[in-house]
Scaffold this active site. Structure first.
Site, PDB file in Angstrom:
ATOM      1  N   CYS A  74      -2.682   8.756   2.726  1.00  0.00           N
ATOM      2  CA  CYS A  74      -2.591   8.031   1.297  1.00  0.00           C
ATOM      3  C   CYS A  74      -3.605   8.064   0.370  1.00  0.00           C
ATOM      4  CB  CYS A  74      -2.486   6.446   1.048  1.00  0.00           C
ATOM      5  SG  CYS A  74      -3.243   5.167   2.201  1.00  0.00           S
ATOM      6  N   GLU A 117       0.957  -1.275  -0.556  1.00  0.00           N
ATOM      7  CA  GLU A 117      -0.066  -0.083  -0.316  1.00  0.00           C
ATOM      8  C   GLU A 117       0.755   0.859   0.115  1.00  0.00           C
ATOM      9  OE1 GLU A 117      -3.361   0.163  -0.706  1.00  0.00           O
ATOM     10  OE2 GLU A 117      -3.540  -2.381   0.126  1.00  0.00           O
TER      11      GLU A 117
END
Length: 515
Positions: free
Chosen positions: A304, A270
């Site tokens: 993110c 990720e």
């Protein structure tokens, strides 16, 4: 900027969570009393003060923890999955009781506002509830065999010891996405948290240990806080760990993929997210404004899934730009423990410097600073900045880079095809959104020629993904998936089974082999 006026008793919060002035950073079946990896200070980004210290794990400490986790796995994998789920349910219950304290510690150590800190703990509770239901599924398919009197099906078995490397911006939630799912799948977990947020990891470890001990278990969840060059590299290269789930930068992801891939291990990556939002001329601008404001400024731009690029249809570009600037002027920056605050500090001085360098580069490449972008120097020791809005062009190289700070690029477009092309030009591919009331525009954005991201939304922002869906992105974001849907399959090994319940031995594909 708001003054620091929090009435929270930080010392009491730390005491209730079991955080001492100096803490062990290594835990297998039990806490290692004197880890040999040196001392780490956890610093409050709001004022630069030291919250507490951690004794980090050495290479030897790491090996001991992983060895103990490997031994526990031999037993845990045979413990019925629904019973594993019941233990996770109790962990969720304990997290509910500790939500206020743990959420406050997230805020104190990382800097996100208190509502987000508590929301992160709620995310842990939610994924725990999801994992409980999952523990009674973990299903496989039955297939039809081409051979008479044969039965064919697939089943899923526990994988082993899973390594979880988490980032500072979500210091507890992302661990739970991996750890709770892995645990109900029958895996044990070794956690290497960010060195920026070690205390939240220690607090969580103490919570899960208490629950496990009530059921006679130790070492299902383990912890190694240490330097990347010592603990991190050892974890990546460790053949005892068949899966490494890592959250961080694209640069870090390349290293993880290289080292783990070399030993043919699995990864869930990720990584970076340079997330874009397209605002069409027919959009509900009030809705878009609220979503962009939270998506760009929430967690001080350190998610993110932070909105970093907004593509504005020319007919509404001027109005939307003015409304965004006006909204930014009203953002309350200050003590993240104050419930009225909307934006806290960046995590450290390096993050401040990265933001300032990024703004300098943007202007050198022809971008125009419309609002903010200043370092706030009236609070010594803290990492305070104003969020920035810049008018940019899609051909500026800096637009393709993820600056992990609250910088929002505004880019005007003429046609939907043009907006989608510019949106997809960047190397990252995590989250995306469009604001429109036009069905054709929405379906185009969601089609195969639309957004190339792992997450695509209509009339909501890029942040705040629900745990029921698989979370992750494409391209340099890494391709991994965590949390909901069928992401659980990454934590297990698939086995195809064929049973012959006849006295004959027919071969597949009609092959004859007789002597």
């Amino acid at each position: 900027m708001a003054a620091t006026n929090s009435k929270l008793d930080i010392a009491a919060v730390l005491e209730r969570l079991g955080i001492a002035s100096v803490n062990s950073g290594a835990c297998g079946r039990d806490w290692i009393a004197e880890p040999g990896g040196g001392e780490l200070a956890s610093v409050n980004p709001a004022d630069g003060s030291v919250i507490a210290k951690v004794k980090m794990a050495s290479a030897e400490d790491y090996d001991r923890v992983v060895e103990e986790a490997s031994e526990v796995f031999q037993e845990w994998r045979m413990f019925p999955a629904p019973k594993r789920g019941l233990i996770i349910r109790e962990i969720s219950d304990d997290l509910r009781r500790s939500k206020d304290d743990l959420g406050a510690l997230v805020t104190i150590e990382m800097g996100k506002i208190l509502a987000e800190g508590k929301g992160e703990v709620q995310e842990m509770i939610d994924i725990g509830d999801f994992a409980v239901g999952l523990s009674r599924q973990l299903y496989g398919y039955t297939m039809q065999s081409e051979r008479p009197a044969h039965r064919m099906y697939e089943q899923w078995h526990p994988l082993g010891v899973v390594g979880v490397i988490s980032a500072f911006n979500f210091p507890v939630a992302v661990w739970s996405w991996n750890a709770f799912i892995a645990a109900v799948c029958g895996d044990c977990v070794v956690w290497k948290p960010s060195s920026e947020t070690p205390l939240t990891a220690i607090a969580v470890q103490r919570i899960v240990d208490r629950v496990l001990e009530r059921h006679g278990w130790r070492g299902v969840f383990t912890l190694v806080i240490g330097r990347g060059s010592v603990v991190g590299e050892r974890l990546l290269a460790d053949p005892r760990i068949p899966l490494v789930s890592a959250t961080g930068s694209c640069r870090m992801g390349h290293r993880v993929a290289e080292v783990v891939g070399k030993r043919l291990g699995r990864t869930i990556l990720e990584l970076g997210g340079n997330n874009g939002v397209i605002v069409m001329e027919d959009a509900n601008l009030d809705l878009a404004l609220r979503a962009i404001l939270f998506g760009a400024v929430g967690t001080a731009g350190q998610r993110c899934t932070t909105i970093r690029r907004v593509f504005l249809h020319q007919p509404i570009a001027k109005e939307m730009t003015e409304r965004l600037v006006a909204a930014y002027r009203q953002i309350r920056i200050g003590d993240p423990l104050d419930e009225k605050t909307l934006m806290g500090p960046l995590v450290n001085r390096a993050a401040v410097e990265e933001m300032m360098q990024g703004l300098k580069t943007i202007q050198e490449q022809g971008g125009e600073l419309l609002y903010g972008g200043c370092v706030l120097k009236d609070r010594p020791g803290g990492c305070w900045v104003e969020p920035a809005i810049v008018r940019s062009r899609p051909d500026m190289p800096i637009v393709c880079e993820e600056i992990f700070a609250p910088i929002l690029h505004l880019i005007e477009f003429e046609t939907l095809d043009q907006a989608i092309e510019w949106h997809n030009t960047v190397p990252q591919g995590l989250s995306s959104a469009m604001f429109t009331t036009n069905l054709i525009s929405a379906e185009t954005f969601l089609s195969a020629r639309g957004s190339d991201c792992g997450i695509a939304n209509i009339n909501i922002g890029t942040s705040g993904a629900e745990i029921g869906g698989a979370f992750g992105g494409e391209k340099e974001t890494g391709g991994g998936r965590e949390a909901g849907s069928d992401a659980w399959k990454a934590y297990m090994r698939r086995q195809t089974v064929t049973i012959n319940w006849s006295s004959e031995l027919p071969l597949a594909q009609g092959i004859r082999f007789e002597v």
